[in-house]
Design an enzyme around this catalytic site. Structure first.
Site, PDB file in Angstrom:
ATOM      1  N   TYR A  44       0.575  -0.970  -0.030  1.00 28.59           N
ATOM      2  CA  TYR A  44       0.217  -0.113   0.039  1.00 28.59           C
ATOM      3  C   TYR A  44       0.567   1.405  -0.160  1.00 28.59           C
ATOM      4  O   TYR A  44       1.272   2.115  -0.779  1.00 28.59           O
ATOM      5  CB  TYR A  44      -0.911  -0.011   1.438  1.00 28.59           C
ATOM      6  CG  TYR A  44      -2.197   0.882   0.924  1.00 28.59           C
ATOM      7  CD1 TYR A  44      -2.865   1.927   0.241  1.00 28.59           C
ATOM      8  CD2 TYR A  44      -1.733   1.789   3.022  1.00 28.59           C
ATOM      9  CE1 TYR A  44      -2.981   2.476   0.781  1.00 28.59           C
ATOM     10  CE2 TYR A  44      -2.932   2.567   3.317  1.00 28.59           C
ATOM     11  CZ  TYR A  44      -3.537   3.173   2.126  1.00 28.59           C
ATOM     12  OH  TYR A  44      -4.023   4.601   2.458  1.00 28.59           O
ATOM     13  N   SER A  63       6.426   3.935  13.582  1.00 29.76           N
ATOM     14  CA  SER A  63       4.707   3.338  14.029  1.00 29.76           C
ATOM     15  C   SER A  63       4.689   4.655  14.547  1.00 29.76           C
ATOM     16  O   SER A  63       5.292   4.384  15.590  1.00 29.76           O
ATOM     17  CB  SER A  63       4.069   2.505  14.164  1.00 29.76           C
ATOM     18  OG  SER A  63       3.049   2.432  14.085  1.00 29.76           O
ATOM     19  N   TYR A  99       3.576  -6.361  17.436  1.00 29.84           N
ATOM     20  CA  TYR A  99       3.968  -5.223  16.112  1.00 29.84           C
ATOM     21  C   TYR A  99       4.566  -4.539  16.526  1.00 29.84           C
ATOM     22  O   TYR A  99       5.452  -3.978  16.094  1.00 29.84           O
ATOM     23  CB  TYR A  99       2.771  -5.123  15.222  1.00 29.84           C
ATOM     24  CG  TYR A  99       2.983  -3.518  14.544  1.00 29.84           C
ATOM     25  CD1 TYR A  99       3.335  -4.000  13.308  1.00 29.84           C
ATOM     26  CD2 TYR A  99       2.424  -2.475  14.440  1.00 29.84           C
ATOM     27  CE1 TYR A  99       3.551  -3.300  11.993  1.00 29.84           C
ATOM     28  CE2 TYR A  99       2.599  -1.629  13.722  1.00 29.84           C
ATOM     29  CZ  TYR A  99       2.995  -1.254  13.060  1.00 29.84           C
ATOM     30  OH  TYR A  99       3.415  -0.555  11.784  1.00 29.84           O
ATOM     31  N   LYS A 124       8.870  -2.421  15.716  1.00 35.37           N
ATOM     32  CA  LYS A 124       9.410  -1.374  15.442  1.00 35.37           C
ATOM     33  C   LYS A 124       9.816  -0.765  16.962  1.00 35.37           C
ATOM     34  O   LYS A 124      11.269   0.400  15.942  1.00 35.37           O
ATOM     35  CB  LYS A 124       7.932  -0.349  15.213  1.00 35.37           C
ATOM     36  CG  LYS A 124       6.995  -1.241  14.354  1.00 35.37           C
ATOM     37  CD  LYS A 124       7.837  -1.069  13.171  1.00 35.37           C
ATOM     38  CE  LYS A 124       6.689  -1.475  11.758  1.00 35.37           C
ATOM     39  NZ  LYS A 124       7.482  -1.014  10.598  1.00 35.37           N
ATOM     40  N   ASN A 128      -7.692  -2.669   8.835  1.00 37.97           N
ATOM     41  CA  ASN A 128      -7.584  -1.561   9.214  1.00 37.97           C
ATOM     42  C   ASN A 128      -9.102  -0.558   9.243  1.00 37.97           C
ATOM     43  O   ASN A 128      -9.517  -1.110   8.095  1.00 37.97           O
ATOM     44  CB  ASN A 128      -6.608  -0.784   8.564  1.00 37.97           C
ATOM     45  CG  ASN A 128      -5.689  -0.873   8.410  1.00 37.97           C
ATOM     46  OD1 ASN A 128      -4.673  -1.100   9.387  1.00 37.97           O
ATOM     47  ND2 ASN A 128      -4.033  -0.610   8.112  1.00 37.97           N
ATOM     48  N   LEU A 129      -9.629  -0.091   9.080  1.00 41.42           N
ATOM     49  CA  LEU A 129     -10.785   0.787   9.456  1.00 41.42           C
ATOM     50  C   LEU A 129     -10.929   1.002   7.805  1.00 41.42           C
ATOM     51  O   LEU A 129     -11.947   0.652   7.463  1.00 41.42           O
ATOM     52  CB  LEU A 129     -10.771   2.160  10.098  1.00 41.42           C
ATOM     53  CG  LEU A 129     -11.286   3.051  10.516  1.00 41.42           C
ATOM     54  CD1 LEU A 129     -13.604   2.132  11.061  1.00 41.42           C
ATOM     55  CD2 LEU A 129     -11.786   4.244  11.147  1.00 41.42           C
ATOM     56  N   GLY A 149      -4.446  -4.674  22.705  1.00 45.13           N
ATOM     57  CA  GLY A 149      -3.467  -4.144  21.667  1.00 45.13           C
ATOM     58  C   GLY A 149      -3.593  -2.720  21.576  1.00 45.13           C
ATOM     59  O   GLY A 149      -3.015  -1.823  20.849  1.00 45.13           O
TER      60      GLY A 149
END
Length: 340
Positions: A12, A125, A150, A154, A200-201, A297
């Protein structure tokens, strides 16, 4: 023309960054294992930029394959490292998968290029901040214990990069701490294309709007926010992509040395319910959604202070929520009519 290795370049953010690199006069070279991307995006990219960029399919965790790639493409001036697993919920369920993939790929890249002068941009992130004590959060805020594996990958990756700089095993590194990228290219030829159920939203919103999903679940409505849903700093993916070009430009300056980190966001926070409303208002499409339990999370609220990015990267987000929603919807309609 500087050659830039773009790992995860068919994903993406990676695909949008390829477009911006070409527009800025760079030659992108894509490496992607297609574990969370689609090879047909290569054709979509060629329609936007006018040619098919170089593409190599392999897993960066495979050192032999990486060495074979270097033998074919020995002259690399910069690296933008996107290739990583990125779903918060999945990382909670499968932490070893995330640690193995996200660390091995980074370590292998650093190892094979440690004797070369490479401008290295790392895809980090805002999850490194956890739940910040103060908002908006600046780059000087303490890095807290991660809320998910996750997020932990990072945090640790940034530590690895700083240590590599200190030891002289890397020369120039910028870590870009993304907030929440959404939207799609204005051609509607590339956008967010999740495999399976979206994590994701916004892709869940667009897939629900077009009928792929029955309804959206809003994870929690009892947070300490204006409407009880989580707050995030949503940024258009094209703005985000342009920031990677700005990071390369900064590192090309002889005065830049070592390691630095920048927030990439708009500097504003929106709740999940506000994003749903913005989509409805922008597109005229009503959404079916329900309130569910909190998701493990998830951070309650976070948005960034982007003063440093504005002043030092000479970059600032330009595209607002309405364009984020409308472009995401145009992309969803495009792939409904032109399945990839």
């Amino acid at each position: 023309m500087a050659k830039i290795l773009v790992t995860g370049g068919l994903g993406y953010i990676g695909s949008h960054t390829v477009v911006e690199l070409v527009a800025a006069g760079y030659e992108p070279i894509i490496v992607d294992d297609l574990s969370n991307s689609n090879v047909k995006i290569l054709d979509q990219l060629s329609r936007i930029i006018g040619f098919k960029p170089a593409f190599y399919q392999f897993d960066l965790c495979d050192m032999q394959k990486l060495n074979e790639f270097i033998a074919v493409e020995p002259e690399i001036d910069g690296i933008i490292h996107f290739a990583a697993f990125k779903a918060v919920g999945e990382s909670v369920r499968n932490p070893l998968k995330y640690y193995r993939n996200n660390f091995y790929s980074l370590l292998n890249l650093l190892e094979v290029y440690k004797t070369k002068t490479i401008n290295f941009v790392f895809s980090s992130s805002c999850t490194v901040y956890g739940q910040p004590d103060e908002l908006p959060v600046t780059e000087n805020a303490p890095v807290k214990m991660a809320e998910s594996p996750y997020g932990n990958t990072k945090q640790i990756a940034e530590e690895i990069l700083r240590d590599a700089i200190t030891a002289g095993e890397a020369q120039k590194v910028i870590a870009l701490r993304y907030f929440n990228p959404v939207g799609a290219h204005d051609t509607a030829l590339i956008g967010e294309l999740p495999n399976g159920v979206p994590q994701n939203l916004v892709p869940f919103i667009t897939q629900t709007a077009i009928g792929k999903r029955e309804k959206i679940t809003v994870f929690g409505n009892n947070y300490n926010t204006k409407d009880g849903s989580c707050v995030r700093d949503y940024i258009h993916v094209v703005d985000l992509a342009k920031a990677h070009v700005a990071a390369l430009r900064l590192m090309e300056n002889e005065g830049f040395k070592g390691y630095d980190v920048f927030n990439l966001g708009t500097g504003n926070g929106n709740t999940v319910l506000e994003i749903i409303a913005a989509f409805e208002n922008t597109t005229g499409v009503r959404l079916n959604y329900e309130i569910g339990p909190r998701r493990e999370g998830d951070v309650e609220k976070v948005w960034g202070d982007v003063t440093k990015s504005t002043n030092k990267l000479h970059w600032q987000a330009q595209l607002g929520i309405d364009i984020m929603m409308s472009s995401a919807w145009e992309w969803e309609k495009y792939i409904a009519e032109n399945p990839l």
